[in-house]
Design an enzyme around this catalytic site. Structure first.
Site, PDB file in Angstrom:
ATOM      1  N   ASP A  14      12.889 -29.806  39.844  1.00  0.00           N
ATOM      2  CA  ASP A  14      14.292 -30.210  39.917  1.00  0.00           C
ATOM      3  C   ASP A  14      14.606 -30.755  41.309  1.00  0.00           C
ATOM      4  OD1 ASP A  14      16.831 -30.621  39.021  1.00  0.00           O
ATOM      5  OD2 ASP A  14      17.402 -28.505  38.939  1.00  0.00           O
ATOM      6  N   TRP A  30      17.022 -35.686  46.085  1.00  0.00           N
ATOM      7  CA  TRP A  30      16.078 -36.077  47.152  1.00  0.00           C
ATOM      8  C   TRP A  30      16.247 -37.571  47.458  1.00  0.00           C
ATOM      9  CZ3 TRP A  30      12.118 -39.645  47.467  1.00  0.00           C
ATOM     10  CH2 TRP A  30      11.193 -39.497  48.508  1.00  0.00           C
ATOM     11  N   ASN A  40      17.248 -33.856  28.259  1.00  0.00           N
ATOM     12  CA  ASN A  40      17.198 -34.996  29.190  1.00  0.00           C
ATOM     13  C   ASN A  40      17.481 -36.345  28.509  1.00  0.00           C
ATOM     14  OD1 ASN A  40      14.564 -33.614  31.336  1.00  0.00           O
ATOM     15  ND2 ASN A  40      16.789 -33.577  31.607  1.00  0.00           N
ATOM     16  N   ARG A  92      20.652 -38.355  29.449  1.00  0.00           N
ATOM     17  CA  ARG A  92      20.776 -39.154  30.689  1.00  0.00           C
ATOM     18  C   ARG A  92      20.926 -40.633  30.342  1.00  0.00           C
ATOM     19  NH1 ARG A  92      17.436 -36.538  35.597  1.00  0.00           N
ATOM     20  NH2 ARG A  92      17.952 -34.398  35.107  1.00  0.00           N
TER      21      ARG A  92
HETATM   22  C1  FPP Z   1      14.178 -33.459  37.880  1.00  0.00           C
HETATM   23  O1  FPP Z   1      15.007 -33.991  38.871  1.00  0.00           O
HETATM   24  C2  FPP Z   1      13.422 -34.518  37.247  1.00  0.00           C
HETATM   25  C3  FPP Z   1      13.327 -34.783  35.926  1.00  0.00           C
HETATM   26  C4  FPP Z   1      13.944 -33.953  34.862  1.00  0.00           C
HETATM   27  C5  FPP Z   1      12.644 -36.031  35.507  1.00  0.00           C
HETATM   28  C6  FPP Z   1      11.179 -36.169  35.304  1.00  0.00           C
HETATM   29  C7  FPP Z   1      10.173 -35.697  36.242  1.00  0.00           C
HETATM   30  C8  FPP Z   1       9.238 -36.490  36.795  1.00  0.00           C
HETATM   31  C9  FPP Z   1       9.201 -37.966  36.674  1.00  0.00           C
HETATM   32  C10 FPP Z   1       8.153 -35.865  37.521  1.00  0.00           C
HETATM   33  C11 FPP Z   1       7.155 -35.300  36.531  1.00  0.00           C
HETATM   34  C12 FPP Z   1       5.862 -35.954  36.523  1.00  0.00           C
HETATM   35  C13 FPP Z   1       4.705 -35.373  36.152  1.00  0.00           C
HETATM   36  C14 FPP Z   1       3.442 -36.147  36.188  1.00  0.00           C
HETATM   37  C15 FPP Z   1       4.671 -33.961  35.727  1.00  0.00           C
HETATM   38  P1  FPP Z   1      16.528 -34.402  38.560  1.00  0.00           P
HETATM   39  O2  FPP Z   1      16.577 -35.829  38.126  1.00  0.00           O
HETATM   40  O3  FPP Z   1      17.099 -33.431  37.587  1.00  0.00           O
HETATM   41  O4  FPP Z   1      17.163 -34.269  39.994  1.00  0.00           O
HETATM   42  P2  FPP Z   1      18.678 -33.956  40.353  1.00  0.00           P
HETATM   43  O5  FPP Z   1      19.037 -32.647  39.697  1.00  0.00           O
HETATM   44  O6  FPP Z   1      18.655 -33.879  41.839  1.00  0.00           O
HETATM   45  O7  FPP Z   1      19.499 -35.110  39.846  1.00  0.00           O
END
Ligand code: FPP
Length: 232
Positions: free
Chosen positions: A13, A18, A62, A65
């Site tokens: 998360d 970031w 998700n 989104r």
């Molecule tokens: C979490 O940050 C990210 C996600 C739910 C999206 C997908 C994850 C990746 C692309 C990395 C995984 C890759 C591999 C190979 C395992 P967020 O978007 O929820 O961040 P925020 O809460 O700060 O908005």
């Protein structure tokens, strides 16, 4: 006595925050996040000899989104997996998935199936991607499959029921780590984490490096796991 660490499950998360911190597009956070996942898995396998590492890469929630963000995540995941294909083989890492991956874009589905197939003989290091995964969906699916297979649910026990979960061949997580300061499980491995130790860190996922992982493991090692038993 210390319980050997067989499985660490991570909730990645903070990719978006970031990126925002650096005035970058959210996609840059996801890109960096995908890189970190493979690095952390390699470190867990090589340094700590942990056989199973699971990442919550995309939840059933998700999909809510913006469409562009969803397609970007899938595109990045696909590109990253293709790039790492040779390393999966070289380092003898088996890929597993949890969740209904058939609903994912066909190119990503094909990449996942290909890597799963070419790594299926490996046993020591297992990288598990929870993709289009949600614990509630998993539980309903297991109930449907289970009652189809054996309508006599009265005699059902946990060992039998757990064979119908996506994690049938994967041990329960010993430790669940969530980054970015949120303190919740968000529909992640809810049944499997019944006795897991939980570790929360304010670090955003793209900043979660090997040292941060080591801290989580050191913290875990100090805990006394009782699994409902009395203090020894
Ligand atoms: C979490 O940050 C990210 C996600 C739910 C999206 C997908 C994850 C990746 C692309 C990395 C995984 C890759 C591999 C190979 C395992 P967020 O978007 O929820 O961040 P925020 O809460 O700060 O908005």
């Amino acid at each position: 006595m210390e319980t050997p660490l067989k499985h660490v499950a991570l909730i990645l998360d903070g990719n978006g925050r970031w990126a925002k911190q650096r005035n970058l597009p959210r996609s840059d956070g996801h890109k960096e996040g995908a890189k970190r996942a493979f690095e952390i898995a390699q470190h867990a396998f090589q340094h700590w000899h942990i056989p199973f590492v699971t990442f919550f890469a995309f939840s059933t929630e998700n999909w809510q989104r913006p469409k562009l963000e969803v397609s970007t995540i899938f595109r990045l995941l696909n590109a990253h997996l293709k790039k790492q294909r040779a390393n999966f083989i070289k380092e003898k890492i088996r890929l597993h998935t949890l969740g209904d991956i058939a609903q994912l874009p066909s190119n990503l589905y094909a990449t996942l199936m290909d890597i799963k197939q070419v790594t299926s003989q490996f046993t020591k290091c297992n990288l598990v991607l929870a993709l289009n995964y949600g614990a509630r969906e998993e539980i309903l699916r297991a109930i449907k499959l289970c009652t189809q297979a054996s309508p006599t649910v009265q005699s059902l026990d946990w060992n039998t029921f757990s064979r119908y979960l996506y994690t049938a061949d994967i041990p329960d997580p010993d430790l669940v780590i969530r980054t970015s300061g949120e303190i919740r499980l968000s529909n992640y491995l809810c049944l499997q984490s019944a006795y897991s130790e939980l570790y929360f860190t304010p670090t955003y996922w793209p900043d979660f490096n090997k040292e941060a992982f080591n801290l989580a493991i050191e913290n875990y090692k100090k805990r006394e796991r009782r699994f409902g038993n009395a203090e020894q």
